[in-house]
Design an enzyme around this catalytic site. Structure first.
Site, short mmCIF file in Angstrom:
data_model
loop_
_atom_site.label_atom_id
_atom_site.label_comp_id
_atom_site.label_asym_id
_atom_site.label_seq_id
_atom_site.Cartn_x
_atom_site.Cartn_y
_atom_site.Cartn_z
N ARG A 237 0.86 -1.18 0.00
CA ARG A 237 0.00 0.00 0.00
C ARG A 237 0.89 1.23 0.00
O ARG A 237 1.97 1.23 0.61
CB ARG A 237 -0.89 0.07 1.25
CG ARG A 237 -2.12 -0.84 1.24
CD ARG A 237 -3.18 -0.37 0.24
NE ARG A 237 -4.38 -1.21 0.28
CZ ARG A 237 -4.59 -2.30 -0.47
NH1 ARG A 237 -3.68 -2.71 -1.33
NH2 ARG A 237 -5.72 -2.97 -0.35
N GLU B 59 -3.72 7.88 -4.95
CA GLU B 59 -4.04 7.13 -6.17
C GLU B 59 -5.31 7.66 -6.80
O GLU B 59 -6.27 7.92 -6.07
CB GLU B 59 -4.21 5.64 -5.85
CG GLU B 59 -2.89 5.02 -5.40
CD GLU B 59 -3.00 3.53 -5.07
OE1 GLU B 59 -4.11 2.97 -5.17
OE2 GLU B 59 -1.99 2.95 -4.70
N HIS C 294 -1.73 0.09 -9.52
CA HIS C 294 -2.40 -0.72 -8.49
C HIS C 294 -3.18 -1.88 -9.13
O HIS C 294 -4.40 -1.97 -9.04
CB HIS C 294 -3.33 0.15 -7.62
CG HIS C 294 -3.62 -0.49 -6.29
ND1 HIS C 294 -3.87 0.24 -5.15
CD2 HIS C 294 -3.69 -1.80 -5.92
CE1 HIS C 294 -4.08 -0.59 -4.14
NE2 HIS C 294 -3.98 -1.83 -4.59
P1 NAP Z 1 -1.26 -11.37 5.11
O1 NAP Z 1 -1.30 -12.82 4.77
O2 NAP Z 1 -2.03 -10.88 6.27
O3 NAP Z 1 0.29 -10.96 5.26
C1 NAP Z 1 0.71 -9.78 5.82
C2 NAP Z 1 2.05 -10.03 6.50
O4 NAP Z 1 2.55 -8.80 7.00
C3 NAP Z 1 1.93 -10.99 7.68
O5 NAP Z 1 2.85 -12.04 7.49
C4 NAP Z 1 2.31 -10.15 8.88
O6 NAP Z 1 3.04 -10.94 9.80
C5 NAP Z 1 3.14 -9.04 8.27
N1 NAP Z 1 3.09 -7.80 9.05
C6 NAP Z 1 2.01 -7.16 9.54
N2 NAP Z 1 2.37 -6.07 10.24
C7 NAP Z 1 3.72 -6.03 10.20
C8 NAP Z 1 4.69 -5.14 10.74
N3 NAP Z 1 4.35 -4.10 11.49
N4 NAP Z 1 6.00 -5.39 10.48
C9 NAP Z 1 6.37 -6.47 9.76
N5 NAP Z 1 5.49 -7.35 9.22
C10 NAP Z 1 4.18 -7.13 9.44
O7 NAP Z 1 -1.76 -10.51 3.88
P2 NAP Z 1 -1.61 -10.80 2.31
O8 NAP Z 1 -2.85 -11.45 1.80
O9 NAP Z 1 -0.29 -11.41 2.04
O10 NAP Z 1 -1.62 -9.28 1.77
C11 NAP Z 1 -0.64 -8.37 2.19
C12 NAP Z 1 -0.99 -6.94 1.78
O11 NAP Z 1 -0.76 -6.80 0.39
C13 NAP Z 1 -2.47 -6.57 1.97
O12 NAP Z 1 -2.72 -6.09 3.27
C14 NAP Z 1 -2.68 -5.50 0.92
O13 NAP Z 1 -2.56 -4.20 1.48
C15 NAP Z 1 -1.57 -5.73 -0.09
N6 NAP Z 1 -2.11 -6.14 -1.41
C16 NAP Z 1 -1.87 -5.34 -2.49
C17 NAP Z 1 -2.37 -5.71 -3.72
C18 NAP Z 1 -2.14 -4.84 -4.93
O14 NAP Z 1 -2.98 -4.82 -5.81
N7 NAP Z 1 -1.02 -4.14 -5.03
C19 NAP Z 1 -3.12 -6.88 -3.88
C20 NAP Z 1 -3.33 -7.68 -2.76
C21 NAP Z 1 -2.82 -7.30 -1.53
P3 NAP Z 1 3.06 -10.63 11.37
O15 NAP Z 1 1.63 -10.47 11.79
O16 NAP Z 1 3.78 -11.80 11.97
O17 NAP Z 1 3.85 -9.38 11.52
#
Ligand code: NAP
Length: 320
Positions: free
Chosen positions: A238, A267, A286
């Site tokens: 993000r 955006e 995005h």
């Molecule tokens: P997820 O499975 O919840 O993974 C997020 C990871 O971030 C978790 O492993 C979490 O581990 C870690 N995390 C959270 N807070 C943190 C912090 N303060 N410091 C370090 N690590 C941290 O989510 P996902 O499905 O992989 O998606 C991740 C993100 O990608 C979404 O939230 C979204 O914003 C973004 N996304 C973007 C697009 C796009 O179109 N560009 C598409 C899909 C998703 P811990 O809890 O152990 O820290």
């Protein structure tokens, strides 16, 4: 009286049609142009379900202005655009689309990684503008992906899917989370690192955390200074996780080599944004989850969860 669903963007009728049999469905008229905050407030005022896009700001005031609301279903896995606490306080269920977009977003992340390393958008522009005048030994050279060290900040569902792809390119994978993933370490050979260490050692840093108060500005001037001068940073998570001014300064002063960005603080990114003037910034608008099949699957997921909540069943992807 049927419960009412309000959808804040025009979606394909094949997805919406089945809902019309059970509910009153109203939908914004445009696919291209989103709704303003005030338009959502007015048009959705008696809605029981609100189907939102990641570009909609669903804050406390908006939530409190919709008295019938039972569910907000967000067309994204990220939910930083919704005041989750306010929804919870008012007993409103919030759902998202985890998992179904993981592999597609990992593909885009890898595409951006490859494009950034080999300067694909920059050199294509050279061809289109007639500047490719001869083959050259060192012109247009980039960085190797194979054998390089990849640092993933946010090793969740998508992070892990990117890391699996990286193994196919013989990359050495470091990751940083707040908690360790011992299973993934054992199965795939990924190595845990503290953030500073990851930044120092990686040739490519990929950001895949959610945007939260804790991750906002996670990568600023200090963190960029820790990176190698030959390294690139890729943000597919993000906008706001990287401080864009600090990123611009680091790129201009050659503290880092390049950046790849699918997401921005604002955006669509404004056309006069300083980052757009730099050839070593590779960008996409995005589009992490933007494959036809995945976008339709995400919609199906939202539709099923809205239907479940309105029929007093447990939705599949409940955040609160
Ligand atoms: P997820 O499975 O919840 O993974 C997020 C990871 O971030 C978790 O492993 C979490 O581990 C870690 N995390 C959270 N807070 C943190 C912090 N303060 N410091 C370090 N690590 C941290 O989510 P996902 O499905 O992989 O998606 C991740 C993100 O990608 C979404 O939230 C979204 O914003 C973004 N996304 C973007 C697009 C796009 O179109 N560009 C598409 C899909 C998703 P811990 O809890 O152990 O820290």
């Amino acid at each position: 009286m049927l419960d009412k669903i309000y959808i804040t963007r025009k979606l394909p009728e094949e997805i919406v049609e089945p809902l019309r049999e059970k509910f009153e469905v109203q939908m914004w008229h445009s696919e291209e142009k989103g709704m303003t905050y005030e338009e959502i407030k007015t048009n959705a005022k008696d809605a029981h379900a609100l189907w939102t896009m990641l570009s909609d700001n669903i804050d406390r005031a908006l939530i409190e202005s919709l008295p019938n609301l039972k569910v907000i279903s967000n067309f994204a896995v990220g939910f930083n655009n919704i005041d989750i606490e306010a929804a919870k306080e008012h007993g409103i269920v919030v759902t998202n689309t985890p998992g179904v977009l993981t592999e597609t977003t990992a593909d885009l992340t890898f595409a951006l990684l490859l494009a950034t390393a080999r300067r694909i958008t920059e050199v294509e522009q050279e061809i289109r503008s007639g500047n490719w005048t001869s083959w050259s030994p060192m012109k247009y050279t980039g960085m190797d992906i194979f054998g390089a060290t990849l640092g993933i900040v946010g090793m969740g569902r998508i992070g892990e899917a990117v890391a699996r792809r990286a193994k196919g390119f013989d990359m050495n994978v470091l990751y940083h989370n707040r908690s360790r993933k011992l299973d993934a370490e054992e199965t795939y050979g990924f190595t845990y690192a503290e953030l500073d260490e990851l930044l120092k050692q990686s040739d490519f840093v990929i950001l895949l955390t959610p945007l939260t108060p804790e991750t906002k500005g996670l990568i600023g001037e200090r963190e960029l200074n820790l990176m190698k001068e030959s390294a690139a940073i890729i943000n597919v998570a993000r906008g706001g996780i990287v401080d864009e001014q600090a990123l611009y300064d680091a790129l201009v002063s050659k503290k880092i080599w390049a950046a790849g960005m699918d997401v921005f603080e604002q955006e669509p990114v404004p056309i006069d944004h300083p980052l757009l003037t730099l050839p070593n910034v590779t960008m996409s608008p995005h589009i992490g989850s933007a494959s036809i099949r995945t976008r339709l699957a995400m919609m199906q997921m939202n539709a099923k969860d809205i239907e479940a909540v309105l029929e007093s069943r447990e939705p599949q992807n409940r955040i609160v």
